[in-house]
Motif scaffolding. Sequence first.
Motif, short mmCIF file in Angstrom:
data_model
loop_
_atom_site.label_atom_id
_atom_site.label_comp_id
_atom_site.label_asym_id
_atom_site.label_seq_id
_atom_site.Cartn_x
_atom_site.Cartn_y
_atom_site.Cartn_z
N THR A 13 0.84 -1.20 0.00
CA THR A 13 0.00 0.00 0.00
C THR A 13 0.87 1.25 0.00
O THR A 13 0.43 2.32 -0.43
CB THR A 13 -0.92 0.03 1.23
OG1 THR A 13 -0.11 0.01 2.42
CG2 THR A 13 -1.87 -1.16 1.24
N GLY A 14 2.11 1.13 0.49
CA GLY A 14 3.02 2.26 0.51
C GLY A 14 2.87 3.12 1.75
O GLY A 14 2.03 2.87 2.62
N LEU A 15 3.71 4.13 1.82
CA LEU A 15 3.70 5.02 2.98
C LEU A 15 2.53 5.99 2.93
O LEU A 15 1.83 6.22 3.92
CB LEU A 15 5.02 5.80 3.05
CG LEU A 15 5.25 6.67 4.27
CD1 LEU A 15 5.24 5.85 5.54
CD2 LEU A 15 6.58 7.42 4.13
N PHE A 16 2.31 6.58 1.76
CA PHE A 16 1.18 7.49 1.54
C PHE A 16 0.49 7.12 0.24
O PHE A 16 1.09 6.52 -0.64
CB PHE A 16 1.65 8.95 1.49
CG PHE A 16 2.31 9.44 2.75
CD1 PHE A 16 1.55 9.72 3.87
CD2 PHE A 16 3.69 9.63 2.80
CE1 PHE A 16 2.15 10.17 5.04
CE2 PHE A 16 4.29 10.08 3.97
CZ PHE A 16 3.53 10.35 5.09
N GLN A 17 -0.77 7.50 0.12
CA GLN A 17 -1.54 7.17 -1.08
C GLN A 17 -1.49 8.29 -2.12
O GLN A 17 -1.60 8.02 -3.32
CB GLN A 17 -3.02 6.91 -0.70
CG GLN A 17 -3.20 5.80 0.32
CD GLN A 17 -2.68 4.47 -0.17
OE1 GLN A 17 -2.91 4.10 -1.32
NE2 GLN A 17 -1.97 3.74 0.68
N ASP A 18 -1.33 9.52 -1.70
CA ASP A 18 -1.34 10.67 -2.61
C ASP A 18 -0.07 10.65 -3.49
O ASP A 18 1.05 10.69 -2.98
CB ASP A 18 -1.38 11.96 -1.81
CG ASP A 18 -1.64 13.19 -2.67
OD1 ASP A 18 -1.22 13.18 -3.86
OD2 ASP A 18 -2.25 14.15 -2.18
N PRO A 19 -0.23 10.60 -4.83
CA PRO A 19 0.93 10.57 -5.73
C PRO A 19 1.86 11.78 -5.56
O PRO A 19 3.08 11.64 -5.67
CB PRO A 19 0.31 10.55 -7.12
CG PRO A 19 -1.07 10.00 -6.92
CD PRO A 19 -1.50 10.49 -5.57
N GLU A 20 1.29 12.94 -5.30
CA GLU A 20 2.12 14.14 -5.13
C GLU A 20 2.96 14.04 -3.87
O GLU A 20 4.13 14.43 -3.86
CB GLU A 20 1.24 15.39 -5.09
CG GLU A 20 0.49 15.67 -6.39
CD GLU A 20 1.42 15.80 -7.58
OE1 GLU A 20 2.49 16.45 -7.42
OE2 GLU A 20 1.10 15.27 -8.65
N VAL A 21 2.37 13.53 -2.80
CA VAL A 21 3.12 13.35 -1.55
C VAL A 21 4.23 12.32 -1.76
O VAL A 21 5.35 12.47 -1.24
CB VAL A 21 2.18 12.90 -0.42
CG1 VAL A 21 2.97 12.59 0.86
CG2 VAL A 21 1.13 13.97 -0.13
#
Length: 305
Positions: A13-21
Amino acid sequence: MANKNNVTELIFTGLFQDPEVQKVCFVLFLPVYLATLLGNGLILVAVSISKTLHSPMYFFLSSLSLVEICYSSTIVPKFITDLLAKVKTISLKGCLTQIIFSHFFGVVEVILLVVMAYDRYVAICKPLHYMNIMSRQVCHMLVGGSWLGGFIHSIIQIIITIPLPFCGPSVIDHYFCDLQPLFKLACTDTFMEGFIVMANSGVISIVSLFILVSSYAVILISLRKRSAEGRRKALSTCASHITVVILFFVPGAFIYMRPSSTFTEDKLVSVFYTVITPMLNPIVYTLRNTEMKNAIRMSWKQKDS
């Protein structure tokens, strides 16, 4: 059991979902990883070529720097590249491999920190016998023992993981492979496996912390009889090691010595000890150490020449 391990590929899932972040994280963490390689690499080179850094303390420090490079490289390159990927995938075999090496190098580092505390204890409390006690053979045995301890720990962890049936879902709620997130994908009860993992890591952490605290307690007691200048010099040699111990043990204890959860703060704490701490250690050890700074400066000049 007919469907055992029908999952061959896993998705983070990764650290954050927002591509910009995620792009911002890439810009931040790539220089951190490069600084980790550079800082620890400079310590390795400085200790190996310097004529003044041949004491046991620097031998252990160079061993720690090697482990930091290996540990960070087990997790961080994949994490950084995934920050730019739409789908963050890893094979099941790759996931198990990452678990083996991350636990291996993690425990090697724990034991090395204990060894370095023992080295400081001998240097301060038994200075006249220091070179006899911490002979070259003993130093090599202590470092070899730390690698053996890491190997045994990682083998135990993987032995209880490989037999588990993984039949979906294939999504790991993390940015790298670790045991507790992987256990949640098993299609069987993993309470006992989770308990063994927590107990195993807990015993290593508790025993290590006990030895560390005991070593520094004895050192502090012995310093009461020293002059103010003697206490200052002795504490100065210990300050860097104590700082590194805190940076490593506090986040690790938060993750591995309590029941697992899905809280986002678990991932953020993991980032600290997998990405940030390996970069900070060479900085901590060189800022207060004139000999090390001079040796790094000389090795850098030799590189340029």
